[in-house]
Design an enzyme around this catalytic site. Structure first.
Site, mmCIF file in Angstrom:
data_model
loop_
_atom_site.group_PDB
_atom_site.id
_atom_site.type_symbol
_atom_site.label_atom_id
_atom_site.label_comp_id
_atom_site.label_asym_id
_atom_site.label_seq_id
_atom_site.Cartn_x
_atom_site.Cartn_y
_atom_site.Cartn_z
ATOM 1 N N GLU A 98 5.956 39.479 -9.518
ATOM 2 C CA GLU A 98 4.605 39.296 -10.047
ATOM 3 C C GLU A 98 4.047 40.632 -10.532
ATOM 4 O OE1 GLU A 98 0.395 38.626 -7.914
ATOM 5 O OE2 GLU A 98 1.755 36.910 -7.703
ATOM 6 N N ARG B 32 0.812 -1.211 0.000
ATOM 7 C CA ARG B 32 0.000 0.000 0.000
ATOM 8 C C ARG B 32 0.848 1.264 0.000
ATOM 9 N NH1 ARG B 32 -3.180 1.881 -2.698
ATOM 10 N NH2 ARG B 32 -4.110 -0.189 -2.627
#
Length: 353
Positions: free
Chosen positions: A242, A144
């Site tokens: 930005e 798993r």
């Protein structure tokens, strides 16, 4: 050579294994099941403090708890030897093969793993693409954790490959919107899928975003502060700012024309405008790219999807970043089965093989 940092812990509670192994992996190949396997064809991204071995051990410990695998202890004889095959339940790009080897080695170094493909290869539904041989007890213990990592990484790699192909000639980047504690693993999957990595964290690149600009009093003041900080601290690294409007792009270019700056990249944020018909308007982004004229790298951000990324990539922008690569990943369905014939029969019945 990639070396996983040492991590001290107790042996996995349910594993029948030799003393703890410090895993070292070559960028060339590893040997398993009597033949050479190119398992580490894409190196994980560099990080100064990330302990990948510790992450593996934490995942195993999370599963084992304080009693170990009680289901294995109750049903599987300790000395039973077996082999199990990896089966793809859907089409996609496989990632996490090298990491899976590390997990198997951590549970039981005597397990022999053989792959028929390598990280970054395509798989189709129903394909058996690898196998592991050894104590059935330990194969099931590792199952798993191996699949959880591989399914997530393969999902990221599959979407990255599709977006990278559509974005050409621009490059596709992920962001820091990764699962906490799995930053390196998520970004590794992006590389396997054909994308490129953005900054690893807050330490390896200056990224001047909207909140920094607002707090500093404007784009120019923020850039000036960054230039002073890097000079004072004798630091050299990439600097990205930005911008949200064409006016801010003009301001950045004016500052750079008048000042020696460390700026390397301009982000063009939300300059892609979604339309009601599902298409996008990219004229503002294209105008910004034309204004910059290659003086700096450019990065488009916002409204990036598999449907829009091609149009964005045709504007001349250098990079396109997408948080969806990692924050909205759909895992690729993969299983590990001892009885492969029965697994394939069930898969055909449920249309998953």
């Amino acid at each position: 050579m990639f070396r996983v940092l040492p991590f001290t812990t107790t042996v996995h509670p349910c594993a029948i294994t030799a003393p703890r192994l410090v895993v070292k992996m070559s960028a060339m190949a590893t040997k398993n099941a009597g033949r050479t396997v190119e398992s580490l064809v894409v190196k994980p991204p560099a990080h100064p403090t990330y302990d990948l071995k510790g992450v593996i051990q934490l995942a195993l410990s999370e599963d084992a708890g304080d009693l170990g695998d009680v289901s294995c202890k109750a049903t599987i004889p300790v000395e039973l030897e077996s082999e199990a095959y990896f089966i793809a339940k859907e089409d996609g790009i496989v990632a996490g093969i090298a990491l899976a080897e590390m997990i198997f080695a951590e549970v039981d170094p005597s397990l022999k793993v053989e792959w028929f493909i390598k990280d970054g290869d395509k798989v189709h539904k129903g394909l058996k693409f690898g196998k592991v041989q050894g104590k059935a007890h330990n194969i099931v213990i590792a199952e798993r954790v191996v699949l959880n990592f591989m399914q997530r990484m393969s999902g990221i790699a599959t979407l990255t490959k599709a977006m990278a192909d559509a974005a050409h000639p621009a490059y596709i980047l992920e962001t820091r919107k990764t699962a906490p504690g799995l930053r390196l693993v998520d970004k590794w999957a992006v590389l396997i899928g054909g994308g490129k990595n953005h900054r690893m964290g807050l330490f390896d690149m200056v990224m001047i975003k909207d909140n920094h600009i607002s707090a500093a009093g404007g784009v120019s003041k923020a850039l000036e502060s960054v230039d002073q900080y890097l000079e004072q601290n004798k630091l050299q690294m990439g600097v990205e700012v930005e911008t949200r409007t064409l006016a801010e792009v003009h301001e950045v270019l004016e500052y750079a024309a008048q000042t020696k700056t460390s700026l390397t990249r301009i982000m063009l944020d939300n300059m892609v405008i979604p339309l009601s018909n599902g298409d996008v308007e990219v004229s503002m982004l294209k105008e910004a790219v034309d204004l910059i004229k290659g003086r700096f790298e450019t990065e488009a951000s916002g409204n990036v999807t598999l449907e829009t990324v091609h149009a964005i990539g045709q504007t001349g922008v250098t990079y396109i970043s997408s948080g969806a690569l990692t924050h909205s990943v759909k895992a690729l369905d993969i299983s590990l089965k001892i009885d492969t014939e029965l697994a394939l029969e069930v898969g055909r019945r449920t249309k998953r093989a």
